[in-house]
Motif scaffolding. Structure first.
Motif, mmCIF file in Angstrom:
data_model
loop_
_atom_site.group_PDB
_atom_site.id
_atom_site.type_symbol
_atom_site.label_atom_id
_atom_site.label_comp_id
_atom_site.label_asym_id
_atom_site.label_seq_id
_atom_site.Cartn_x
_atom_site.Cartn_y
_atom_site.Cartn_z
ATOM 1 N N PRO A 16 38.307 40.216 41.008
ATOM 2 C CA PRO A 16 37.619 40.642 39.820
ATOM 3 C C PRO A 16 39.122 41.538 39.588
ATOM 4 O O PRO A 16 38.821 41.882 37.611
ATOM 5 C CB PRO A 16 37.379 41.944 40.727
ATOM 6 C CG PRO A 16 36.371 41.626 42.169
ATOM 7 C CD PRO A 16 37.509 40.531 42.608
ATOM 8 N N ASP A 23 40.257 40.992 35.537
ATOM 9 C CA ASP A 23 39.811 42.241 34.558
ATOM 10 C C ASP A 23 40.341 42.450 33.542
ATOM 11 O O ASP A 23 40.601 41.837 32.421
ATOM 12 C CB ASP A 23 39.524 42.733 35.216
ATOM 13 C CG ASP A 23 38.194 43.420 35.518
ATOM 14 O OD1 ASP A 23 37.075 42.778 35.265
ATOM 15 O OD2 ASP A 23 37.608 44.667 36.462
ATOM 16 N N LEU A 63 31.348 36.498 41.123
ATOM 17 C CA LEU A 63 31.148 38.045 41.690
ATOM 18 C C LEU A 63 30.165 38.475 40.378
ATOM 19 O O LEU A 63 29.740 39.923 40.859
ATOM 20 C CB LEU A 63 32.275 38.274 40.631
ATOM 21 C CG LEU A 63 33.642 37.726 41.775
ATOM 22 C CD1 LEU A 63 35.328 38.350 40.354
ATOM 23 C CD2 LEU A 63 33.666 38.354 42.612
ATOM 24 N N ASP A 106 28.813 39.318 37.857
ATOM 25 C CA ASP A 106 29.801 39.651 36.704
ATOM 26 C C ASP A 106 29.853 39.042 35.519
ATOM 27 O O ASP A 106 30.153 37.863 34.755
ATOM 28 C CB ASP A 106 31.356 40.096 37.114
ATOM 29 C CG ASP A 106 32.040 41.254 35.374
ATOM 30 O OD1 ASP A 106 30.409 41.341 35.063
ATOM 31 O OD2 ASP A 106 32.294 41.861 36.648
#
Length: 461
Positions: free
Chosen positions: A154, A158, A197, A199
């Motif tokens: 992540p 990100d 994930l 996301d």
């Protein structure tokens, strides 16, 4: 209907009176992978705190690989990927500890390499082969197995999102190209990150970059096409169009197909089909077989700019568009490799090239993939014969098993035996281990347990 001669696969495991003829013995796949591990281990250097880095070329400790010491391509991320595969296939926990040491090094160092630029392509430090997207892809798997690394993927993805270009001609992207070498590789990894994930931000960013790829479509008298990477970034003269999975439009077809599968968006599915057409139009077709020509003459069969990469892309187009014609073309390219005399010979433009990126290991992976897709025993037989060819052309002594390969970025005639994933022994060992798993699946002994990277379209068992 034309009936073509059957393809015969010849074994080089020669026997006489039921035993290997002296001097021709070849190891089984697991033994060969274990022997390759000895060579990989020669490159390990502990740096403290449970972390290790790897020399790219144990013969020459001073050698610095093109894509650096962290990357999936040449560095510790690729070492970790091999170790996870070896752990799954063999059950040996020592491989997991090796993966942990490599992952510890990468987790501590990746922020220092975001702006690496191995060649003149802005943003390439974020991309798949030598950059963050490829490292992040490995940590999707690493983080699912080791709690201490669960935050790394992540954090990497990100970081990639913070570096999306906000303005200019490529707003919404990261590099000047939608090819897999550039934005396409980032998109592949973001799609997998969104799924692994949970996301949606990652898929949203991938779709925005996919919109840029849709806008890259061009056309001429021969129909639609997607331009590949500007060859000037490789130091090559202008005017050349590099076909192939890594730099060309056929790789963009893969990316668009992956987006189609993730989103159900028919625009991406149909664009993936169109993006594959230029490679098919320019292929050399002989009977039931196809080859992809390279600049300067000759034919390559590897992953980056050859038939093995084209096969991957066409299988993804097949899945995305439900297009049986694309699968048949993938099989044509597979038959083109076999009808050229491979396995059993090295064609002039494939001499001394054995690794995952450009060479024989990529062919093993393509044949295993075609077997997973079709269950046609021809492809598993071909994969085993190609693996035997790899073993016959390796070097084996007390240092372990390794392959001295030639690459364009060293003077012609310079052979080096790296340990990395795309251009070294760990990637070749991955191919051997995956073949061993496929053989087990074929015999009904086991499933197909090896992890998958974002550039692998082949069906799971």
């Amino acid at each position: 209907m034309t009936v073509y001669p059957p393809i015969e696969i010849h074994s080089i495991r020669t026997e006489f009176l039921g035993a290997p003829f002296p001097g021709t013995e070849l190891p089984d796949l697991l033994t060969a992978a274990s022997q390759a591990q000895r060579w990989i281990d020669l490159g390990e250097r502990e740096i403290g705190g449970g972390a290790s880095r790897w020399l790219a070329w144990p013969d020459r400790p001073e050698f610095e690989p093109f894509y650096g010491s962290l990357s999936l391509n040449t560095g510790a991320a690729g070492i970790a990927w091999h170790a996870l595969t070896a752990a799954d296939v063999t059950g040996d926990p020592a491989h997991l500890e090796r993966a942990r040491r490599a992952a510890t090094y990468v987790a501590e160092a990746w922020r220092d390499h975001i702006d690496d630029a191995p060649f003149d392509l802005p943003g390439v430090g974020l991309a798949y082969y030598g950059g963050l997207a490829g490292i992040g892809a490995t940590f999707l798997e690493i983080g699912s197995r080791f709690d201490e690394f669960a935050v790394v993927a992540p954090e990497i993805f990100d970081e990639i999102l913070t570096r999306v270009q906000a303005s200019g001609p490529r707003a919404g992207g990261w590099t000047p190209t939608s090819a897999v070498l550039g934005d396409g590789g980032v998109v592949m990894s973001l799609v997998d990150a969104a799924r692994a994930l949970g996301d949606a931000r990652y898929l949203d960013a991938a779709v925005r970059a996919g919109e840029l790829a849709l806008g890259d479509e061009s056309s001429d008298a021969d129909g639609p096409y997607w331009p590949g990477t500007d060859v000037a970034v490789f130091g090559m003269p202008g005017g050349l169009e590099l076909q192939g999975f890594e730099p060309g439009g056929i790789g963009t077809a893969y990316v668009l197909g992956k987006l189609a599968a993730a989103t159900g968006d028919e625009r991406f599915a149909q664009a993936s089909k169109r993006a594959s057409l230029r490679t098919l139009q320019t292929a050399t077709v002989v009977g039931d077989s196809a080859l992809i020509a390279r600049h300067g003459g000759g034919y390559f069969f590897g992953y980056c700019t050859g038939s093995a990469g084209v096969i991957r892309s066409l299988v993804q187009v097949h899945h995305a568009a439900g297009d049986e014609e694309s699968l048949e073309w993938a099989l044509k390219f597979g038959r083109g490799i076999l009808r050229s005399g491979v396995p059993g010979r090295q064609t002039p433009t494939n001499q001394y090239v054995f690794h995952q990126c450009c060479g024989s290991a990529a062919i093993v992976e393509a044949f295993v993939g075609l077997w997973l897709e079709t269950r046609d025993p021809l492809w598993l037989e071909a994969a085993n014969a190609q693996a035997d060819e790899l073993l016959a052309r390796s070097t084996f002594d007390e240092k372990g098993r390794r392959w001295y390969s030639e690459v364009e970025r060293l003077p012609t005639g310079t052979l080096k035996a790296e340990v990395g994933h795309q251009v070294g022994a760990s990637g070749i060992a991955v191919a051997l281990l995956r073949l061993h798993a496929a053989n087990g699946l074929s015999a009904g002994r086991q499933g197909f347990p090896t992890p998958r990277l974002p550039d692998d379209p082949f069906v799971a068992s």
